[in-house]
Design a protein around this motif. Structure first.
Motif, PDB file in Angstrom:
ATOM      1  N   ALA A  57       0.816  -1.218   0.000  1.00 64.12           N
ATOM      2  CA  ALA A  57       0.000   0.000   0.000  1.00 64.12           C
ATOM      3  C   ALA A  57       0.847   1.264   0.000  1.00 64.12           C
ATOM      4  O   ALA A  57       0.500   2.259  -0.658  1.00 64.12           O
ATOM      5  CB  ALA A  57      -0.935  -0.012   1.210  1.00 64.12           C
ATOM      6  N   GLY A  58       1.973   1.252   0.707  1.00 64.92           N
ATOM      7  CA  GLY A  58       2.802   2.442   0.810  1.00 64.92           C
ATOM      8  C   GLY A  58       3.392   2.895  -0.507  1.00 64.92           C
ATOM      9  O   GLY A  58       3.778   4.064  -0.655  1.00 64.92           O
ATOM     10  N   LEU A  59       3.453   1.996  -1.489  1.00 58.65           N
ATOM     11  CA  LEU A  59       4.019   2.352  -2.779  1.00 58.65           C
ATOM     12  C   LEU A  59       2.957   2.660  -3.828  1.00 58.65           C
ATOM     13  O   LEU A  59       3.293   3.021  -4.955  1.00 58.65           O
ATOM     14  CB  LEU A  59       4.928   1.230  -3.289  1.00 58.65           C
ATOM     15  N   VAL A  60       1.697   2.532  -3.465  1.00 61.97           N
ATOM     16  CA  VAL A  60       0.615   2.751  -4.423  1.00 61.97           C
ATOM     17  C   VAL A  60       0.185   4.216  -4.449  1.00 61.97           C
ATOM     18  O   VAL A  60      -0.095   4.779  -5.517  1.00 61.97           O
ATOM     19  CB  VAL A  60      -0.586   1.847  -4.090  1.00 61.97           C
ATOM     20  N   GLU A  61       0.170   4.846  -3.286  1.00 67.29           N
ATOM     21  CA  GLU A  61      -0.284   6.234  -3.190  1.00 67.29           C
ATOM     22  C   GLU A  61       0.577   7.145  -4.073  1.00 67.29           C
ATOM     23  O   GLU A  61       1.799   7.060  -4.074  1.00 67.29           O
ATOM     24  CB  GLU A  61      -0.207   6.707  -1.741  1.00 67.29           C
ATOM     25  N   GLY A 113       3.918   3.032 -20.746  1.00 69.89           N
ATOM     26  CA  GLY A 113       5.258   2.844 -20.211  1.00 69.89           C
ATOM     27  C   GLY A 113       5.256   1.690 -19.228  1.00 69.89           C
ATOM     28  O   GLY A 113       4.210   1.133 -18.876  1.00 69.89           O
ATOM     29  N   SER A 114       6.425   1.308 -18.764  1.00 68.71           N
ATOM     30  CA  SER A 114       6.539   0.144 -17.886  1.00 68.71           C
ATOM     31  C   SER A 114       6.223   0.500 -16.434  1.00 68.71           C
ATOM     32  O   SER A 114       6.291   1.664 -16.028  1.00 68.71           O
ATOM     33  CB  SER A 114       7.948  -0.428 -17.969  1.00 68.71           C
ATOM     34  N   VAL A 115       5.871  -0.525 -15.663  1.00 65.12           N
ATOM     35  CA  VAL A 115       5.640  -0.342 -14.233  1.00 65.12           C
ATOM     36  C   VAL A 115       6.909   0.183 -13.561  1.00 65.12           C
ATOM     37  O   VAL A 115       6.855   1.073 -12.700  1.00 65.12           O
ATOM     38  CB  VAL A 115       5.207  -1.672 -13.586  1.00 65.12           C
ATOM     39  N   ARG A 116       8.041  -0.336 -13.972  1.00 59.78           N
ATOM     40  CA  ARG A 116       9.307   0.112 -13.392  1.00 59.78           C
ATOM     41  C   ARG A 116       9.509   1.612 -13.607  1.00 59.78           C
ATOM     42  O   ARG A 116       9.824   2.349 -12.663  1.00 59.78           O
ATOM     43  CB  ARG A 116      10.458  -0.672 -14.006  1.00 59.78           C
ATOM     44  N   GLU A 117       9.338   2.076 -14.835  1.00 62.03           N
ATOM     45  CA  GLU A 117       9.501   3.494 -15.132  1.00 62.03           C
ATOM     46  C   GLU A 117       8.509   4.326 -14.336  1.00 62.03           C
ATOM     47  O   GLU A 117       8.853   5.394 -13.808  1.00 62.03           O
ATOM     48  CB  GLU A 117       9.304   3.742 -16.623  1.00 62.03           C
ATOM     49  N   HIS A 118       7.275   3.862 -14.257  1.00 64.37           N
ATOM     50  CA  HIS A 118       6.228   4.596 -13.561  1.00 64.37           C
ATOM     51  C   HIS A 118       6.556   4.748 -12.078  1.00 64.37           C
ATOM     52  O   HIS A 118       6.457   5.850 -11.516  1.00 64.37           O
ATOM     53  CB  HIS A 118       4.893   3.871 -13.737  1.00 64.37           C
ATOM     54  N   MET A 119       6.956   3.658 -11.443  1.00 66.25           N
ATOM     55  CA  MET A 119       7.239   3.712 -10.009  1.00 66.25           C
ATOM     56  C   MET A 119       8.502   4.518  -9.708  1.00 66.25           C
ATOM     57  O   MET A 119       8.557   5.268  -8.726  1.00 66.25           O
ATOM     58  CB  MET A 119       7.351   2.299  -9.446  1.00 66.25           C
ATOM     59  N   GLU A 120       9.506   4.374 -10.549  1.00 65.51           N
ATOM     60  CA  GLU A 120      10.738   5.129 -10.312  1.00 65.51           C
ATOM     61  C   GLU A 120      10.496   6.626 -10.479  1.00 65.51           C
ATOM     62  O   GLU A 120      11.084   7.444  -9.751  1.00 65.51           O
ATOM     63  CB  GLU A 120      11.845   4.649 -11.249  1.00 65.51           C
ATOM     64  N   ALA A 121       9.621   7.013 -11.407  1.00 63.71           N
ATOM     65  CA  ALA A 121       9.317   8.427 -11.620  1.00 63.71           C
ATOM     66  C   ALA A 121       8.417   8.990 -10.523  1.00 63.71           C
ATOM     67  O   ALA A 121       8.649  10.099 -10.020  1.00 63.71           O
ATOM     68  CB  ALA A 121       8.671   8.622 -12.990  1.00 63.71           C
ATOM     69  N   ARG A 122       7.397   8.228 -10.136  1.00 59.82           N
ATOM     70  CA  ARG A 122       6.410   8.741  -9.187  1.00 59.82           C
ATOM     71  C   ARG A 122       6.845   8.615  -7.729  1.00 59.82           C
ATOM     72  O   ARG A 122       6.553   9.483  -6.908  1.00 59.82           O
ATOM     73  CB  ARG A 122       5.077   8.017  -9.375  1.00 59.82           C
TER      74      ARG A 122
END
Length: 242
Positions: A148-152, A164-173
């Protein structure tokens, strides 16, 4: 009761052609028999022959040359392990990939995933489930789980395919950095919903590749359960002996 499931016809044909390349029947630099000749020689349909040739091209045994046809390349000098499922799961662009997003929502964390994420057994996590298809047929089911802490602050909860990829999205956000992946392979029978999505009859097992993607400290950022129909898989790795 133990049983074996025969490999698909195109895989068996590819193995036969590969064997002929290795034993010198089809030397490097020469043309392989035409599709028509292979159909006649092996008594298989043209789609089966085409899929076998495409598999061998993908793995580096054959190549297409304009005006020459399909040419034998020979054994690749170094055959890297093909099944980097973790990298594929992290870097797949949902909006461009062949397949569809079939489910997004909060679910109780599966036991294996809870252990990898360091969460209690009854915790809730976000799941994104993507069905990978090839030639209109399901070939892989990827269920990715996020704490949950990484979804917000992300679009992971969206039911729309990510651009785009999940990796790119999470690293950017989230300003996290993926560092390494651990893959754990096991075999099991699929759940009814999983079997239906993959088009599997009763009793056909799946290979489960649990992909644990971590940052440099070893903290798991994402866990993906990649399901592969066991009757359509062959794992191979070639490596040098020191």
């Amino acid at each position: 009761m133990a049983y074996e499931v025969a490999a698909p016809k195109y895989v068996r044909l590819a193995q036969t052609i590969q064997g002929r390349i290795e034993d010198g029947t089809y030397p490097p630099g020469t043309r392989v028999p035409s599709e028509n000749q292979l159909v006649q020689a092996f008594g298989m349909s043209r789609p089966t022959v085409v899929r076998a040739l495409e598999l061998l091209k993908r793995d580096g045994w054959l190549e297409s040359r304009q005006g020459y046809g399909t040419i034998v390349r020979g054994r690749p000098e170094v055959v890297e392990q093909k099944d980097r499922r973790g990298r594929e799961a992290l870097e797949r662009d949902e909006s461009r990939a062949s397949g569809r997003l079939v489910e997004v929502g909060e679910v109780p964390v599966p036991v294996r995933v809870a252990s990898a994420l360091g969460l209690p057994k009854r915790a809730k996590v976000l799941m994104r489930r993507f069905l990978v298809e090839a030639d209109g047929e399901p070939v892989e089911l990827v269920s990715s789980y996020f704490p949950a802490g990484l979804v917000e602050g992300t679009e992971l909860e969206s039911s729309e395919a990510l651009s785009g990829s999940v990796r790119e999205h999470m690293e950017a956000r989230k300003k996290v950095r993926f560092d390494h992946v651990t893959e754990r392979v096991s075999a099991r029978l699929p759940g009814s919903g999983e079997a239906e999505l993959l088009g599997l009859p009763d009793g056909v097992p799946v290979l489960s590749v649990l992909v644990i993607a971590c940052d440099a400290s070893g903290q798991a950022l994402q866990v993906s359960d990649v399901l592969l129909p066991a009757d359509r898989q062959e794992l191979e790795d070639t490596y040098r002996l020191s």
